[in-house]
Motif scaffolding. Structure first.
Motif, PDB file in Angstrom:
ATOM      1  N   ARG A 541     -18.591  -5.132 -46.672  1.00  0.00           N
ATOM      2  CA  ARG A 541     -19.093  -3.833 -47.129  1.00  0.00           C
ATOM      3  C   ARG A 541     -17.930  -2.858 -47.343  1.00  0.00           C
ATOM      4  N   GLY A 542     -16.928  -2.950 -46.457  1.00  0.00           N
ATOM      5  CA  GLY A 542     -15.738  -2.121 -46.638  1.00  0.00           C
ATOM      6  C   GLY A 542     -14.999  -2.469 -47.908  1.00  0.00           C
ATOM      7  N   LEU A 543     -14.874  -3.775 -48.198  1.00  0.00           N
ATOM      8  CA  LEU A 543     -14.182  -4.214 -49.407  1.00  0.00           C
ATOM      9  C   LEU A 543     -14.919  -3.748 -50.661  1.00  0.00           C
ATOM     10  N   GLY A 570      -1.952 -11.224 -47.408  1.00  0.00           N
ATOM     11  CA  GLY A 570      -1.643  -9.953 -48.057  1.00  0.00           C
ATOM     12  C   GLY A 570      -2.142  -9.878 -49.483  1.00  0.00           C
ATOM     13  N   MET A 571      -2.724 -10.993 -49.980  1.00  0.00           N
ATOM     14  CA  MET A 571      -3.187 -11.008 -51.369  1.00  0.00           C
ATOM     15  C   MET A 571      -4.365 -10.055 -51.580  1.00  0.00           C
ATOM     16  N   ILE A 576      -6.460  -5.209 -54.339  1.00  0.00           N
ATOM     17  CA  ILE A 576      -7.101  -3.889 -54.360  1.00  0.00           C
ATOM     18  C   ILE A 576      -6.176  -2.853 -55.007  1.00  0.00           C
ATOM     19  N   GLN A 577      -4.891  -2.884 -54.643  1.00  0.00           N
ATOM     20  CA  GLN A 577      -3.926  -1.932 -55.221  1.00  0.00           C
ATOM     21  C   GLN A 577      -3.845  -2.095 -56.739  1.00  0.00           C
ATOM     22  N   ARG A 578      -3.757  -3.339 -57.194  1.00  0.00           N
ATOM     23  CA  ARG A 578      -3.654  -3.589 -58.638  1.00  0.00           C
ATOM     24  C   ARG A 578      -4.953  -3.230 -59.353  1.00  0.00           C
ATOM     25  N   GLU A 956      -8.283   6.916 -44.345  1.00  0.00           N
ATOM     26  CA  GLU A 956      -8.999   6.558 -45.575  1.00  0.00           C
ATOM     27  C   GLU A 956      -8.156   5.583 -46.388  1.00  0.00           C
ATOM     28  N   GLU A 957      -8.810   4.561 -46.926  1.00  0.00           N
ATOM     29  CA  GLU A 957      -8.117   3.593 -47.765  1.00  0.00           C
ATOM     30  C   GLU A 957      -8.968   3.337 -48.991  1.00  0.00           C
TER      31      GLU A 957
END
Length: 979
Positions: A541-543, A570-571, A576-578, A956-957
């Motif tokens: 749910r967080g993802l 770390g992938m 998420i960043q990309r 927060e992320e």
């Protein structure tokens, strides 16, 4: 000379891996070797394969024992003899009867009895007496004319040396569940049961050359040949390969109309390509048998999900074996089936947990028990379990065994005994321990299965082969994976409840409609997915929130990157960043951009590895799949792997790829391949997630009732009851006039089922329901007691949960009243009365009652309160300064919250310290997540269910807030007013 060798498949007896047994044979110049494991033929195929490669003549047989006592050894003269041995053992295994003193009249089997046999005067042509070298002195002075042609060398091989015998003795103690010091001499193999050089063994029998000659004749007359290349599955579904081919084409094109319409040229081209490969590989019957099974189960109203690499097939999609569109997701068929696949592929078909038995019954009935069996599996000794077993053998106290098993590095060198246990546990590591049942594999064979194995009858009650999926792959069996899961159960039940309650028929297989529904997509984006398959865990749910996921393709990716290996590498964070900043991605090469743009340059899927190898290095898809399998640890040919690696670099060079970039592309392929997940698998999960989410979005009450009834989600029942409350349900305690065994819904009223009541016997639950259906609703407590013959203990459980509230009487009045009917005597069932006499009335004093009393009874009997919530039971009225809905406005600040504990996940840091991730909901019922670092919280911060006072910093992320815990304590509840 070796007629009686044991491998470690002689469970808790033999100590030698088959590979080691053959190494010993080569070292001792053995030219012919016989594997005769105790009451099983598990290792026969592996043994024949390894012997053939080692240029040793393999013979196979079975050593038959009853309650540990050797009866006789059967040695197959040929393949028919191997079948006879398997059939003989299978008959007694399946009937659960003891083996007889003498075996069947075998036509193709030699039988060797031990020297002490009473049958030596009545031996048949195929029967012999085995003599050990230590027993030769017993022949001295005996007339041997009638035995001269019947004596053969019997030199069992069970272990390698004295240390091996020591290990064998401990395995026997474990098998007998006895102390090592109490092991009897006859329970352990004799000291000499290890392999000798052939010349030395012959020398021991040189005084009796006719025994050596008999043994050689016996071995020379035996030969088995196992074909490892030919498929062992049922070859035809119809009467001919041509009819199979035409029927498969018919089903594929009929299904194409349902999935794509008649004018989709891309679908037609893909179907033709797949049909060619399927027919060339002899796989038409496999598809047709699977389709037939699914057609049968659909006709019975069963739901299924087809997943695994089979979802890469458009033929499977058109035949409704799967619900994943391979064109939509650019899935390569070669991931499922290609000419260079070393291991047969299979379909993974999930059914509801309560429907799989019916699927098995259909397959076993249609194809016959001679040709159908469950796949076995082999559980092995792992270090922790080995230490526990050995600790018991040496009589160590449980506390010491637990400490040793949990912290072996701390204990192993404490004294001589712990050192000995450690050495033995290391020697036992990965040794087979017991045979069991594979999670879902079913085999359907062309020939009777006893040509390949004997069969067991585990508690499941269906014949099961004696080897596992790896042996099945070696033999060339394609299994049918018939799996069960609770997720499908709640989807089916929710659809059924909606149809019964609202008269609405939902086509839950109309996947395009479900995944494109804007309301469903918005629900996905908010992470409101408690109860939904694969997307309800806190991490998932967080993802979903971090990705702002509101579409099918992103959910497919999320289903893959959430897996532990991907997240740990770390992938997941990189993805998420990309995802949020695609403009910052720098692709290594235009091919990488072209092939990986969908996943932002990250090889999320196994199919990505195939695409990169194919398009960047020019590998054909079959070779690329071999490379992918090898990197995920599923391919065993090192030479083939190295050839393809070389081909990768050569192909890149031929295509003028820059060497430095090629090296970096290879590094990424190598690092990602081990973590990557099948896109078809992820897509199948995502389909089921959308089915669940659609039901939760539009029919939340019915959906949550179905989830409660299937007992298989990530959370405990009370969490789903809480979600049902949020959905607008009125949660009611069980009622003898309204409830069923499982929870039921009537309008907005949800009556908890009798199954949730602790200690209520299932027989009484059935009686209550059956009597109500035949005799009508219960009029009052007296009527209920007389009609059900319930005991005082059982009716008290129902009264305490207010299951007779329809009478208008309080629980205390009913508790007083029930003793007048039952006391300490059992009620006798009365004949049906024409008229029910009026109930007796009693004048009772006014009895005090508190709603908290109800809550404490509910916690004891249901596991959670119904009359009030957890927060109401707190001593304090404080509910926190901040609530979940406001967290994002407090990022960077330290806040104080009160949360009802839902779940936690322990994680070990790089330094070996424990940290935790927690999930709670606030007084408004909204979920929030917490992080407990080792330096800020106790070693084990959680103290069971209940509410906690939480002080933490809001972080927060990617738009997803959570708390980093600073202080944390469980809040006290009020006391039960009765005590």
């Amino acid at each position: 000379m070796y007629l009686n060798c044991h491998s470690w498949y002689s469970l808790r007896y033999g100590t030698l891996a088959i590979e080691r047994l053959i190494e010993l044979a080569k070292a001792n110049h053995v030219e012919c070797l016989t594997l005769t494991d105790i009451n099983n033929s598990t290792g026969s195929w592996e043994f024949v394969k390894e012997c053939t490669e080692a240029a040793i003549k393999p013979l196979v047989g079975i050593e038959f024992r009853r309650e540990g006592q050797l009866l006789y050894i059967g040695i197959a003269r040929n393949n028919e003899g191997f079948r006879e041995l398997n059939e003989f053992l299978t008959r007694y295994n399946l009937s659960k009867t003891a083996l007889p003193d003498q075996p069947d009249e075998f036509a193709n089997v030699y039988v060797v009895y031990p020297f002490n046999s009473q049958l030596e005067h009545s031996l048949k042509d195929n029967e012999f007496i085995g003599v050990r070298s230590t027993e030769l002195n017993r022949l001295f002075g005996r007339p041997l004319q009638y035995l001269r042609d019947k004596l053969v060398v019997l030199h069992p091989v069970t272990f390698e040396n004295k240390q091996g015998r020591f290990l064998h003795a401990h395995l026997r103690a474990i098998d007998f569940n006895t102390l090592f010091s109490k092991l009897q001499k006859e329970d352990v193999a004799l000291e000499g049961e290890y392999m000798l050089p052939v010349n030395e063994l012959r020398k021991q029998f040189e005084a009796y050359p006719f025994i050596l000659e008999n043994t050689k004749k016996l071995m020379d007359s035996c030969a088995v040949e196992f074909d490892l290349k030919e498929s062992k599955n049922k070859k035809l579904f119809t009467e001919s390969a041509y009819q199979d081919k035409e029927l498969l084409r018919k089903h594929a094109y009929e299904g194409m109309q349902y999935r794509y319409g008649n004018n989709n040229q891309q679908a037609k081209d893909r179907i033709e390509k797949e049909l060619t490969i399927i027919n060339n590989q002899g796989f038409a019957a496999y598809f047709l048998i699977t389709h037939d099974m699914i057609s049968y189960t659909r006709s019975r109203g069963f739901y299924h999900v087809g997943r695994g690499s089979g979802a890469n097939s458009i033929v499977a999609y058109c035949m409704q074996i799967t619900d994943v569109d391979p064109l939509d997701l650019d899935l390569y068929f070669e991931r499922f089936l290609n000419p260079k696949r070393s291991v047969p592929p299979d379909f993974d078909i999930d059914y509801s947990w309560n429907q799989r038995d019916a699927v098995h019954e259909y397959l076993f009935t249609k194809y016959g028990k001679e040709h159908t069996a469950l796949l076995g599996t082999m559980s092995t000794f792992q270090r922790s379990a080995s230490i526990r077993e050995l600790g018991k053998v040496y009589g160590l106290p449980k506390e010491e065994i637990d400490e040793f098993a949990d912290f072996p590095q701390k204990v192993w060198n404490r004294n001589d005994l712990t050192k000995k246990i450690k050495r033995l546990a290391d020697a036992m590591h990965n040794m087979p321990n017991q045979r069991s049942i594979h999670a879902g594999g079913v085999l359907i064979s062309e020939k009777p299965l006893t040509y390949y194995t004997a069969l067991d009858l585990p508690p499941k009650g269906l014949p099961t082969v004696q080897w596992d999926m790896y042996a099945a792959e070696t033999i060339n069996f394609e299994k049918y994976d018939i799996l069960s899961q609770r997720g499908i159960g709640h989807i089916k039940e929710a659809v059924d409840i909606v149809r019964q309650n609202r008269g609405i028929n939902i086509d839950i297989h109309d996947i395009p409609k479900l995944k494109n529904d804007p309301v469903v997509r918005q629900q996905l984006k908010t992470g409101d997915s408690i109860g939904c398959f694969y997307i309800e865990s806190p991490a998932m749910r967080g993802l979903l929130k971090k990705l702002h996921c509101d579409d099918y393709l992103t959910l497919v990716a999320a289903s893959s990157i959430i897996r532990p290996g991907v997240a740990k590498s770390g992938m997941m964070r990189q993805y998420i960043q990309r995802y949020h900043h695609p403009e910052k991605i720098e692709y290594l090469h235009p091919v990488m951009k072209e092939q990986l743009e969908e996943t932002y340059g990250v090889m999320v899927y196994q199919e990505d590895v195939l695409k990169v190898c194919h398009h960047y290095a020019g590998l054909n898809l079959a070779d690329a799949d071999v490379l992918r399998r090898a990197m995920s640890g599923k391919y065993r040919s090192k030479a083939e792997f190295e050839r393809i690696v070389q081909r990768f670099f050569e192909g890149s060079k031929e295509l003028n790829r820059p060497e430095a970039i090629t090296n970096e592309v290879w590094r990424q392929v190598e690092s990602f391949a081990g973590y990557s997940f099948s896109k078809a698998h992820s897509a199948s999960y995502a389909v089921e997630s959308f089915q669940s989410l659609y039901l939760k979005t539009y029919y939340p009450k019915e959906f949550m009732v179905a989830v409660i009834n299937n007992f298989g989600g990530f959370y405990r029942t009370w969490v789903y009851v809480h979600e049902a409350l949020k959905a607008g349900c009125v949660i009611l305690n069980p009622c003898v006039n309204e409830s069923n065994l499982y929870t039921c819904i009537k309008g907005a009223d949800v009556y908890l089922g009798f199954i949730h009541i602790a200690n209520l016997e299932s027989s009484f639950s059935s009686t209550i329901i059956n009597e109500r259906q035949t005799g009508g609703p219960y009029l009052d407590l007296e009527d209920f007691v007389h009609r059900t013959q319930i005991t005082i203990e059982q009716v008290l459980l129902l009264i305490r949960l207010n299951a007779f509230r329809f009478t208008g009487k309080t629980k205390k009045e009913l508790l007083w009243e029930v003793y007048n009917y039952l006391g300490h005597q059992k009620v006798k069932k009365e004949e049906v009365k024409l008229f029910n006499p009026p109930a007796k009335k009693y004048n009772l004093p006014e009895l005090e009652h508190s709603i908290l009393e109800d809550a404490f009874d509910e916690i004891e009997l249901l596991g959670f309160p119904v009359s009030v919530d957890h927060f109401t039971m707190l001593q304090t009225r404080y509910r926190g300064d901040v609530f979940t809905k406001d967290l994002v406005q407090h990022v960077g600040r330290t806040v104080k919250m009160v949360g009802n504990f839902v779940a936690y996940k322990p994680v070990k840091t790089v330094k070996g310290e424990m940290m935790y991730f927690g999930t709670f909901f606030d007084v408004n019922g909204d979920f929030f997540d917490t992080t407990h670092f080792p330096n800020t919280t106790p070693e084990m911060p959680f103290r069971g269910g209940g509410c906690y006072l939480i002080l933490g910093k809001v972080v927060e992320e990617f738009g997803f807030p959570s708390l980093e815990i600073e202080k944390f304590a469980k809040l006290p509840t009020v006391k039960d007013p009765r005590y």
